[in-house]
Design a protein around this motif. Structure first.
Motif, mmCIF file in Angstrom:
data_model
loop_
_atom_site.group_PDB
_atom_site.id
_atom_site.type_symbol
_atom_site.label_atom_id
_atom_site.label_comp_id
_atom_site.label_asym_id
_atom_site.label_seq_id
_atom_site.Cartn_x
_atom_site.Cartn_y
_atom_site.Cartn_z
ATOM 1 N N ARG A 190 -1.114 -2.115 -0.156
ATOM 2 C CA ARG A 190 -2.238 -1.681 -0.982
ATOM 3 C C ARG A 190 -2.168 -2.576 -2.209
ATOM 4 N N ILE A 191 -3.242 -3.304 -2.473
ATOM 5 C CA ILE A 191 -3.242 -4.320 -3.529
ATOM 6 C C ILE A 191 -4.285 -3.994 -4.592
ATOM 7 N N ARG A 192 -3.896 -4.215 -5.850
ATOM 8 C CA ARG A 192 -4.808 -4.065 -6.999
ATOM 9 C C ARG A 192 -4.822 -5.377 -7.770
ATOM 10 N N LEU A 193 -6.033 -5.872 -8.011
ATOM 11 C CA LEU A 193 -6.209 -7.047 -8.856
ATOM 12 C C LEU A 193 -7.058 -6.617 -10.040
ATOM 13 N N LEU A 194 -6.501 -6.695 -11.225
ATOM 14 C CA LEU A 194 -7.251 -6.354 -12.418
ATOM 15 C C LEU A 194 -8.219 -7.493 -12.751
ATOM 16 N N PRO A 195 -9.271 -7.208 -13.521
ATOM 17 C CA PRO A 195 -10.221 -8.263 -13.891
ATOM 18 C C PRO A 195 -9.496 -9.467 -14.493
ATOM 19 N N GLY A 196 -9.886 -10.652 -14.056
ATOM 20 C CA GLY A 196 -9.287 -11.882 -14.552
ATOM 21 C C GLY A 196 -8.083 -12.354 -13.747
ATOM 22 N N CYS A 197 -7.660 -11.587 -12.761
ATOM 23 C CA CYS A 197 -6.476 -11.939 -11.971
ATOM 24 C C CYS A 197 -6.754 -13.089 -11.009
ATOM 25 N N THR A 198 -5.826 -14.032 -10.956
ATOM 26 C CA THR A 198 -5.804 -15.074 -9.937
ATOM 27 C C THR A 198 -4.419 -15.049 -9.328
ATOM 28 N N CYS A 252 -7.711 -3.330 -2.511
ATOM 29 C CA CYS A 252 -7.870 -3.675 -1.102
ATOM 30 C C CYS A 252 -6.592 -3.378 -0.336
ATOM 31 N N ASN A 253 -6.732 -3.295 0.962
ATOM 32 C CA ASN A 253 -5.577 -3.163 1.846
ATOM 33 C C ASN A 253 -5.399 -4.489 2.562
ATOM 34 N N GLN A 254 -4.145 -4.849 2.790
ATOM 35 C CA GLN A 254 -3.837 -6.079 3.506
ATOM 36 C C GLN A 254 -2.847 -5.767 4.619
ATOM 37 N N VAL A 255 -3.141 -6.267 5.802
ATOM 38 C CA VAL A 255 -2.224 -6.159 6.930
ATOM 39 C C VAL A 255 -1.814 -7.567 7.283
ATOM 40 N N ILE A 256 -0.506 -7.783 7.434
ATOM 41 C CA ILE A 256 0.010 -9.097 7.830
ATOM 42 C C ILE A 256 0.669 -8.950 9.188
ATOM 43 N N PHE A 257 0.183 -9.711 10.161
ATOM 44 C CA PHE A 257 0.786 -9.774 11.486
ATOM 45 C C PHE A 257 1.561 -11.095 11.560
ATOM 46 N N TYR A 258 2.847 -11.015 11.821
ATOM 47 C CA TYR A 258 3.689 -12.208 11.862
ATOM 48 C C TYR A 258 3.784 -12.773 13.272
ATOM 49 N N THR A 259 3.768 -14.098 13.361
ATOM 50 C CA THR A 259 3.978 -14.769 14.630
ATOM 51 C C THR A 259 5.481 -14.779 14.895
ATOM 52 N N ILE A 260 5.864 -14.300 16.064
ATOM 53 C CA ILE A 260 7.277 -14.274 16.433
ATOM 54 C C ILE A 260 7.529 -15.420 17.402
#
Length: 183
Positions: free
Chosen positions: A110-118, A174-182
């Motif tokens: 679960r990701i939060r980016l405040l205004p101005g975030c890069t 936003c939500n992020q899902v990362i699927f790793y290549t094995i």
């Protein structure tokens, strides 16, 4: 979680994965590109590794980044205050690990980016999927930029650097899902 106890936990998890694979510190250094002395300091809990260093180690071991942050992988409910999190860019970027389990080739955030975030994200092998729940997210992948609004989703191969930006006036969640290549 307090920084010192987090460093100790990360070190314990690193030692567990290294020993599980019967790797020496030299072997692990070769796999990850992280120096043997740094790996030793991390294992002893005497160094607080950066997110970039942990990503290199996770990629070298082919484990989810969140594997270093999870105390007990059998936990099914993670209250917000229990979710491992990291903050960067003067706390403009915040990521809570909501699922990671050793041996499972994906993790969620679960990701939060405040205004101005890069936020710059390093390349990994696999697939990312992001869904925006509030605000606006501008993401640049391989020189191509797109803007996502509430409810929009994107999936892509994160084989190159990605730049995440909140150019709006409200918090982007936003939500992020990362699927790793094995391999």
């Amino acid at each position: 979680m307090e920084k010192k106890s987090l460093s100790i936990q990360i070190g314990q998890r690193l030692r567990f994965y290294r020993q599980q694979r019967q790797l020496s510190l030299d072997d692990l250094a070769s796999l990850t590109g992280v120096s043997k002395p740094m790996l030793g300091q991390i294992e002893r809990g005497s160094s607080n590794p950066t997110v970039a260093i942990l990503w290199k180690i996770a990629a070298g071991l082919q484990i989810p980044f969140g594997s270093f942050l999870v105390r007990n992988p059998s936990i099914k409910i993670l209250r917000e205050e229990e979710q491992p999190k990291f903050q960067e860019y003067n706390d403009l970027f915040e990521a809570h690990n909501t699922f990671a389990s050793p041996g499972v080739p994906f993790e969620t955030y679960r990701i939060r980016l405040l205004p101005g975030c890069t936020h710059l994200s390093s390349p990994i092998e696999g697939l990312k999927s992001i869904t925006v729940h509030s605000g606006t997210l501008t993401i640049e992948i391989s020189g191509e930029s797109c803007t996502l609004q509430k409810g929009d989703a994107i999936s892509f191969s994160p084989a190159t650097n990605q730049v995440y930006q909140n150019l709006g006036d409200e918090v982007c969640e936003c939500n992020q899902v990362i699927f790793y290549t094995i391999h």
